[in-house]
Motif scaffolding. Structure first.
Motif, short mmCIF file in Angstrom:
data_model
loop_
_atom_site.label_atom_id
_atom_site.label_comp_id
_atom_site.label_asym_id
_atom_site.label_seq_id
_atom_site.Cartn_x
_atom_site.Cartn_y
_atom_site.Cartn_z
N TYR A 170 0.84 -1.19 0.00
CA TYR A 170 0.00 0.00 0.00
C TYR A 170 0.88 1.25 0.00
CZ TYR A 170 -3.95 -2.96 1.42
OH TYR A 170 -4.94 -3.91 1.49
N SER A 194 -1.77 5.44 1.66
CA SER A 194 -3.11 5.01 2.08
C SER A 194 -3.47 5.61 3.44
CB SER A 194 -3.16 3.48 2.15
OG SER A 194 -2.95 2.92 0.88
N GLY A 243 -11.61 3.57 5.18
CA GLY A 243 -11.96 2.83 3.98
C GLY A 243 -10.90 1.82 3.57
N ASN A 244 -10.90 1.46 2.30
CA ASN A 244 -10.03 0.43 1.76
C ASN A 244 -8.71 1.04 1.30
OD1 ASN A 244 -8.76 -1.48 0.08
ND2 ASN A 244 -10.72 -2.37 -0.53
N SER A 280 -6.47 0.01 -0.60
CA SER A 280 -6.18 -0.21 -2.02
C SER A 280 -6.73 0.93 -2.87
CB SER A 280 -6.81 -1.52 -2.50
OG SER A 280 -6.25 -2.63 -1.85
N ASN A 329 -8.13 4.18 -1.30
CA ASN A 329 -8.01 5.55 -0.80
C ASN A 329 -6.60 6.07 -1.03
OD1 ASN A 329 -6.45 4.60 1.42
ND2 ASN A 329 -8.28 4.34 2.67
N GLU A 386 -2.49 0.34 -4.28
CA GLU A 386 -1.86 -0.94 -3.98
C GLU A 386 -1.06 -1.41 -5.19
OE1 GLU A 386 -3.02 -5.64 -3.30
OE2 GLU A 386 -4.59 -4.13 -3.09
N GLN A 405 0.16 -5.82 2.86
CA GLN A 405 -1.08 -6.58 2.96
C GLN A 405 -0.80 -8.07 3.19
OE1 GLN A 405 -3.20 -7.34 -0.73
NE2 GLN A 405 -5.08 -6.58 0.20
N HIS A 451 -3.31 -10.96 2.62
CA HIS A 451 -4.68 -11.15 2.15
C HIS A 451 -5.14 -12.61 2.17
CE1 HIS A 451 -8.30 -9.63 0.39
NE2 HIS A 451 -8.13 -10.20 -0.77
#
Length: 191
Positions: free
Chosen positions: A68, A71, A75-76, A78, A80, A83, A175, A177
């Motif tokens: 990221y 950021s 929110g997300n 990826s 805002n 990524e 991240q 994930h």
């Protein structure tokens, strides 16, 4: 030091809290585990705007991760900020039964820019990202291969807000994930 999981303060973290979040430091590596309750960690510093970053990473089979940039916690991250994708390009589609969009491969600026070519080393070997962000201009190289050098204002964004509406400064994050299926390692990605 200098890092915290999403929604946490660095000073609140001990070894048990880091493991619960899904991260640990072992053998000189910051490892993102296949299990845990924090989808990413971020720098405690949240004012990165214009910078150059060099980051080494290695993946395990079916890794899905990302870097990221700029950021924020709202929110997300990826979308805002942005990524840069880190993924097991070799096995993801066959294991998940899905077809990746070009920007979803390692080195893609997620939902905006596909990497020019693949430069990912085999699973278990180290890779090096070199990223430069200056205003709306972003540049990314993987293992010495330039993947993209773009003015983000000109990109046709497939998901999320246009870059002009995203944060101009923020944290750097990593991240964790998960995986597309059963893996043979408890470590998805190491930095």
């Amino acid at each position: 030091t200098g890092w915290a999981p999403a929604g946490k303060a660095e000073e609140d973290m001990d070894d048990a809290a880091w493991l619960q979040a899904g991260y640990r430091v072992q053998d000189g590596e910051l490892q993102g585990l296949m299990r845990g309750n924090a989808g990413h960690i971020r720098t405690s510093r949240t004012d990165f705007e214009d910078f150059e970053l060099r980051m080494d990473f290695k993946i395990s089979r079916l890794c899905n991760s990302g870097l990221y940039l700029r950021s924020t916690e709202e929110g997300n991250p990826s979308f805002n900020g942005c990524e840069v994708q880190i993924l097991d390009d070799f096995n993801w589609e066959s294991a998940s039964g899905s077809k990746l969009a070009p920007y979803q491969f390692t080195g893609g600026l997620y939902a905006a820019q596909a990497p020019a070519k693949s430069a990912l080393t085999p699973i278990g070997q180290w890779n090096t990202y070199e990223v430069r962000c200056v205003g709306p201009r972003m540049h990314c190289a993987l293992n010495g291969v330039i993947l993209w050098d773009v003015d983000t204002r000109t990109l046709d964004v497939k998901q999320g807000a246009p870059f002009a509406e995203r944060a101009a400064r923020g944290f750097i994050g990593m991240q964790r994930h998960g995986a597309a299926g059963k893996t043979d390692s408890d470590v998805g990605v190491a930095f």
